[in-house]
Design a protein around this motif. Structure first.
Motif, PDB file in Angstrom:
ATOM      1  N   VAL A 141      31.056  94.389 131.313  1.00 23.66           N
ATOM      2  CA  VAL A 141      32.138  95.279 130.852  1.00 23.66           C
ATOM      3  C   VAL A 141      32.092  95.451 129.332  1.00 23.66           C
ATOM      4  CG1 VAL A 141      33.631  94.678 132.782  1.00 23.66           C
ATOM      5  CG2 VAL A 141      33.909  93.477 130.630  1.00 23.66           C
ATOM      6  N   ASP A 142      31.500  94.484 128.640  1.00 21.26           N
ATOM      7  CA  ASP A 142      31.270  94.596 127.212  1.00 21.26           C
ATOM      8  C   ASP A 142      32.531  94.976 126.436  1.00 21.26           C
ATOM      9  OD1 ASP A 142      29.805  94.487 124.911  1.00 21.26           O
ATOM     10  OD2 ASP A 142      29.073  96.555 125.045  1.00 21.26           O
ATOM     11  N   GLY A 143      33.597  94.241 126.699  1.00 20.74           N
ATOM     12  CA  GLY A 143      34.814  94.440 125.923  1.00 20.74           C
ATOM     13  C   GLY A 143      35.731  95.548 126.403  1.00 20.74           C
ATOM     14  N   TYR A 144      35.312  96.286 127.413  1.00 22.46           N
ATOM     15  CA  TYR A 144      36.162  97.380 127.925  1.00 22.46           C
ATOM     16  C   TYR A 144      37.385  96.780 128.625  1.00 22.46           C
ATOM     17  CZ  TYR A 144      37.262 101.836 130.145  1.00 22.46           C
ATOM     18  OH  TYR A 144      37.879 102.979 130.555  1.00 22.46           O
ATOM     19  N   SER A 181      32.607 100.781 129.934  1.00 25.00           N
ATOM     20  CA  SER A 181      33.084 102.017 129.304  1.00 25.00           C
ATOM     21  C   SER A 181      32.458 103.272 129.912  1.00 25.00           C
ATOM     22  CB  SER A 181      32.814 101.965 127.799  1.00 25.00           C
ATOM     23  OG  SER A 181      31.437 101.738 127.581  1.00 25.00           O
ATOM     24  N   ASN A 182      31.356 103.101 130.668  1.00 24.29           N
ATOM     25  CA  ASN A 182      30.739 104.273 131.310  1.00 24.29           C
ATOM     26  C   ASN A 182      31.306 104.550 132.689  1.00 24.29           C
ATOM     27  OD1 ASN A 182      28.978 104.511 129.137  1.00 24.29           O
ATOM     28  ND2 ASN A 182      27.587 102.996 130.040  1.00 24.29           N
TER      29      ASN A 182
END
Lengths: 507, 112
Positions: free
Chosen positions: A301-304, A262-263
């Motif tokens: 990616v943690d869900g992005y 997300s970043n």
């Protein structure tokens, strides 16, 4: 018609402007060469009347620049001059002037010259436009062909069921089915167990590695992606590398390396290589590497949500297993053409996750051996299934695919509609009647959709233009099926199609 | 009588075509003409032939457009001389131009 008057003398601009306004022209004016260039760009006049001697930038220089800026368009420039010496006049021609008008102005000649040049420029610009339109049509036709090829790839080759061997671990993201690209990065690998050689062709797959003992060998891309070079420029030269038992081949699309969090950070090749290297040192079981890479990426990616194709394959070169597999496949067990039939029905929820075509292909092979499994049959099944799903159930309009924009739209609509589908089914029935050397296969596809106006199919347009041809192709692929099958018929409603395909054992 | 100074047929035609803009044309011509005559004086005093040529050229053109034929003719002579870098008769030509300009100005004031 808009005329630009360029003269440093206000009296001249007023007089000339008055004459031309009376003749019905729209007038804009500039008082030097530089102002003329600026106004030319802002106002796009159709014709220019240009004085020669002016401060800042004279008429010669302004004309040169404007002619360059005009590009493919023809914007006539008439020089306004009281000079009559040959040198001055020849300079007007050299810089690109199209005519002269001597001062003081004679109105009749002025109007006549402008009208003549207007006709010339109309002719030229129309011709130019037709040329560009023709080029556009040619390019569209070429794109349509390429899309047809791309569609075949997406519709038939990328069926997950065909990669089900135990030594292959595969992750295919939904985007790999179609992400709008008509250029394909691809890596083909062949494991030759009799010579212990890995043959590969890599066209722009960024992460392709062979893991051998404690060494990591990159299978470098030496080719451009598919779809860029024409037939003549394409190289089918394979790269060779020795392999040993239990080597691992890792293939990944750039979607993994460029997986975003997300970043806006990217997973990157460094993290990817770290996964590979940690496997080398830890000597873990073969399944761990595959999971480890996907897990690392998912943690990153943690869900992005990913927009690119995230595809990963790990192939274990277990020589014994491959040899066993090869023997099974290669066995020329004698299949006798026989009487049989089967019927399968897939409901809306099943259709979201199952591609029936590999299943049917597999079944056909189990029953009649590889003799029955030909490219043509697979194409027929794929086309019929796509028709039932895309047009029958989802109600997509095949005409959409006739333009490049529509082609993209078609596939994104398809994805959305498929996701939200909450009713319907496709029934597939296959029956074989044995013949001397093979059989007559009757294939029936029936869907719960509205059907379509089948009367349109009865009247083939003659002569069939290239455009109609392409439309029909993108339509229901019917021409193709017709050419492969003995017969094809629809019920009146248009939701049930029956084809008879003859196959032969001797092929 | 004034046809040598100014061709009234041309001016009347312009007046008809230009309607309201005609006054602007006359004003522009008188203002720009005065400036050009003044600039000519400066250029002649400084003996800068290219400037003399350019100014005479411009005044020749605008006066011809208004039918001020005598003024245009005298400008043409000076422009020609200046183009050949011959300034020996420039002062004399200047006087002619100045007088012709004043005559045009007077004629315009009288007729329009």
């Amino acid at each position: 018609m808009k005329i630009l008057i360029v003269d440093d003398d206000a009296t001249n601009r007023l007089v000339l402007g008055a004459y031309l306004k009376q003749d019905g022209f729209e007038i804009i004016s500039a008082n030097d060469g530089q102002a003329a260039i600026d106004l030319f760009q802002d106002e796009q006049p159709d014709l220019i009347l240009m004085d020669i001697m002016m401060p800042v930038l004279d008429g010669y220089e302004a004309t040169k620049k404007i002619k360059v800026l005009s590009g493919e368009r023809f914007i006539p420039i008439i020089f306004l001059t009281s000079m009559t010496d040959e040198k001055a006049l020849s300079q007007c021609v050299e810089v690109g002037g199209d005519d002269f008008l001597t001062k003081p102005y004679n109105r009749t000649i002025l109007t006549a010259k402008i009208n003549a040049l207007e006709r010339v420029s109309d002719l030229y610009n129309t011709n130019q436009r037709q040329k560009q339109e023709q080029e556009l049509i040619t390019r569209r036709e070429l794109e349509a062909q390429e899309q047809e090829v791309a569609r075949k790839v997406f519709d038939s080759i990328l069926s997950p069921g065909s990669l089900s061997s135990d030594n292959i671990q595969l992750h295919l993201s939904p985007m790999s089915l179609f992400n709008g690209d008509v250029v394909l990065a691809a890596c083909l690998v062949e494991i030759d167990t009799s010579n212990n050689v890995l043959k590969y062709w890599n066209g722009a797959i960024p992460a392709a590695y062979l893991m051998q003992g404690d060494a990591l060998i990159e299978l470098k891309s030496t080719n451009l992606p598919l779809g860029i070079l024409g037939d003549a420029g394409f190289s089918n030269k394979l790269d060779l590398i020795e392999i040993r038992d239990k080597d691992k081949i890792v293939l990944s699309t750039d979607g993994i390396l460029e997986a975003e969090n997300s970043n806006g950070g990217m997973f990157g090749s460094e993290r990817f290589l770290k996964c590979l290297n940690s496997e080398l040192t830890l000597d873990v079981t073969r399944s761990a590497l595959f999971d480890h890479i996907l897990q690392s990426m998912n943690e990153f990616v943690d869900g992005y949500e990913q927009t690119d194709d995230v595809t990963l394959a790990v192939i274990n070169c277990d020589i014994d297993y491959i040899n066993q597999l090869a023997t099974e496949r290669g066995q020329s067990k004698k299949f006798i053409p026989s009487h049989w039939s089967f019927e399968l029905c897939f409901y809306y929820d099943a259709l979201k996750s199952i591609d029936p075509i590999p299943l049917i292909n597999q079944t056909l092979v189990e029953i009649q051996g590889y003799q029955i499994q030909q490219d043509k049959l697979s194409t027929i099944l794929t086309e019929l299934f796509c028709n039932s799903l895309d047009h029958g159930l989802l109600g997509l309009d095949s005409k959409m695919k006739s333009t490049p924009e529509g082609f993209m739209q078609f596939y994104s609509d398809k994805e959305l509609l498929l996701k939200s589908m909450d009713e319907g089914f496709i029934k597939i029935a296959v029956k074989n009647i044995p013949t001397k050397n093979g059989g007559d296969l009757t294939i029936v596809f029936e869907d719960s959709g509205k059907g379509f106006d089948t009367s349109k199919l009865e009247k083939p347009k003659m002569p069939v233009s290239a455009e109609d041809n392409a439309m029909n192709f993108s339509g229901r692929g019917l021409l193709l099926i017709k050419s492969y099958c003995q017969s094809i018929s629809y019920n009146e409603k248009g939701n049930r199609v029956e084809c008879v395909y003859s196959w032969s054992n001797s092929d | 009588m004034s046809s040598e100074i100014i061709d009234l047929d041309i001016l009347n035609e312009l007046k008809e075509i230009m309607e309201d803009d005609f006054d602007e044309l006359i004003e522009t011509f008188i203002d720009d003409g005065q400036k050009q005559v003044d600039d000519l004086r400066v250029a002649i005093d400084a003996s800068i032939a290219p400037d003399i040529r350019r100014i005479a050229h411009t005044l020749k053109g605008s006066s011809a457009n208004l039918g001020a034929n005598a003024l245009s003719e005298t400008c043409k002579v000076l422009e020609h001389d200046a183009a050949e870098d011959n300034l020996s008769d420039a002062n004399n030509q200047y006087e002619k131009i100045k007088n012709a300009y004043e005559a045009v100005k007077a004629s315009l004031a009288e007729n329009f």
